[in-house]
Design a protein around this motif. Structure first.
Motif, PDB file in Angstrom:
ATOM      1  N   GLN A   3      63.103  82.383  22.823  1.00 31.65           N
ATOM      2  CA  GLN A   3      62.369  81.872  24.024  1.00 31.65           C
ATOM      3  C   GLN A   3      63.275  80.777  25.188  1.00 31.65           C
ATOM      4  O   GLN A   3      63.155  81.135  26.418  1.00 31.65           O
ATOM      5  CB  GLN A   3      61.259  80.965  23.666  1.00 31.65           C
TER       6      GLN A   3
ATOM      7  N   HIS B 179      62.379  82.133  16.802  1.00 25.47           N
ATOM      8  CA  HIS B 179      61.503  82.567  18.035  1.00 25.47           C
ATOM      9  C   HIS B 179      61.764  81.737  19.087  1.00 25.47           C
ATOM     10  O   HIS B 179      61.872  81.927  20.303  1.00 25.47           O
ATOM     11  CB  HIS B 179      60.138  82.203  17.648  1.00 25.47           C
ATOM     12  N   TYR B 180      61.933  80.221  18.921  1.00 24.24           N
ATOM     13  CA  TYR B 180      62.206  79.447  20.026  1.00 24.24           C
ATOM     14  C   TYR B 180      63.604  79.503  20.577  1.00 24.24           C
ATOM     15  O   TYR B 180      63.776  79.627  21.920  1.00 24.24           O
ATOM     16  CB  TYR B 180      62.066  78.043  19.337  1.00 24.24           C
TER      17      TYR B 180
END
Ligand code: UDP
Length: 401
Positions: A354, A350-351
């Motif tokens: 991002q 997820h990061y």
């Protein structure tokens, strides 16, 4: 050489170092660990010793030597101290003791200060006379295997002091003074100095990596505790949405016999994806420097980590870092301020997404990261604290500088 650091830390801090070093000038100091190459301890000593010599200090570095069996035992100790389940026989402890004893005859420890790094040479303390001995532990002992910890603990009371990397690792059952000193990176060494853009591009070109597409990188020895397989899994999740590449780069360490096996496991997990680059590298600081600088995001997905120098190395280069929320990593990264902390493969994926999708956010984190390293994790601060420790006559339990 110490003069070169004025540009980074300022004249006042350099002159402080000189004043303290002056007081150590008539002392001889010996460092002992178990490898000249590979891993964070060797990295720090390689950089620190020449700087301390340039301060006029009489400082030497030796390693203990053992056979393959000894390194297998010490690697098991390392894993077990980090909380990994390992089986031990009485023979393992005997091998450890015998190798330490035989090294006592080989190394000249007749120095004013003897500084032992990590568990492998801890038993050399038997050679202590009326000189000062310190033991430096780089491992996160919070969840350590009791049998190994109790075995090592028998040696500790004979030392004049021990050093842990953070307040979180210090032990309440140790009765000698404990010094809390963070590790560090050398901003001027080949690993971290500024390098030409053309050189970075050439390194990527030579490895067949496209520097124009996003690159996710983890630099680490091939060690299961660094979770290289978890890194590939996180990359695979991101790859479903974003065209990106992965670099897993790491050489071995002379005292780590598991590297080749783990490397093979990682190759298998790669599943022939041409965008996953698994690089088993010979020791070369400039190449690591270039790989870190040319990457879009740096990972350190360790399952356990004493400190993780690779994080400070990346932050110093103003790279966004995503790392696990374990051990000494939390002292380097404050979540969402100067990096991102993750607890899972999914969180890491997820990061990564991002940061790749929002480069401005990545830059914000990385700028704060560089500042944090400058204030806390440069080698000059580390040298100052070691020198003060060598000079301190302390009966306090826990000492912060
Ligand atoms: N390193 C390196 N080449 C490699 C892998 C690692 O020079 O192929 C360096 C890395 O840049 C860092 C050190 O080895 O300076 C590893 O230290 P860290 O604290 O991250 O982990 P350790 O190996 O001590 O567990």
């Amino acid at each position: 050489m110490i003069e070169n650091y004025k540009n980074i830390i300022g004249e006042r801090k350099v002159s402080e170092l000189k004043i303290i070093a002056e007081k150590l000038k008539n002392k001889s100091i010996l460092n002992v660990n178990s490898t000249f190459k590979g891993g964070g301890v060797a990295e720090i000593l390689t950089k620190m010793i020449p700087i301390m010599e340039s301060l006029g200090i009489n400082i030497k570095w030796e390693i203990i030597k053992g056979n393959e069996e000894f390194y297998k035992v010490t690697k098991k100790f390392h894993n077990a101290l980090h909380g990994v389940k390992e089986d031990f026989s009485q023979k393992d402890f005997e091998i450890f003791t015998e190798t330490n004893n035989s090294n006592i005859e080989k190394i000249d420890m007749d120095k004013d200060i003897v500084f032992i790094h990590d568990p492998q040479p801890i038993g050399l303390i038997k050679a202590k006379k009326d000189n000062k001995w310190f033991w430096r532990c780089h491992i996160d002992l919070t969840n350590s295997d009791k049998r190994v910890y109790d075995f090592l603990k028998q040696f500790i009371p004979k030392y004049d002091g021990c050093v842990f990397s953070s307040p979180y690792f210090s032990k309440t059952d140790i009765e000698i003074p404990q010094y809390l000193i963070f590790p560090s990176i050398d901003p001027l060494g080949e690993k971290n100095k500024e390098i030409e853009k053309e050189f970075i591009e050439k390194v990527f070109y030579d490895f067949g990596i496209d520097i124009k597409r996003p690159i996710i990188t983890q630099i680490s020895r091939f060690d299961r505790l660094k979770d290289p397989v978890g890194v590939i899994k996180a990359y695979n999740m991101v790859k479903k949405h974003i065209d990106c590449q992965l670099i897993l780069a790491g050489g071995g360490a002379d005292d780590d016999p598991e590297g080749v096996k783990v490397y093979e496991e990682v190759l298998e997990e790669r599943n022939n994806d041409p965008d996953i680059h698994i690089l088993m590298l010979p020791h070369n600081d400039l190449i690591i420097n270039a790989l870190q600088r040319g990457s879009t995001v740096i990972l350190q997905k360790s399952l356990k980590e004493g400190f993780g120098l690779t994080i400070s190395e990346a932050l110093w280069k103003e790279k966004p870092v995503i790392a696990s929320n374990v051990g000494g990593i939390k002292y380097q990264i404050t979540h969402k301020y100067n990096g991102l902390l993750s607890n899972s493969i999914e969180g890491t994926a997820h990061y990564i997404k991002q940061i790749i999708e929002n480069p401005e956010y990545g830059k914000y984190l990385a700028r704060n990261g560089k500042e944090h390293v400058k204030e806390n994790f440069l080698i000059t601060r580390h040298i100052k604290e070691y020198m003060l420790m060598f000079l301190t006559e302390s009966d306090k339990d826990v000492i912060y500088f």
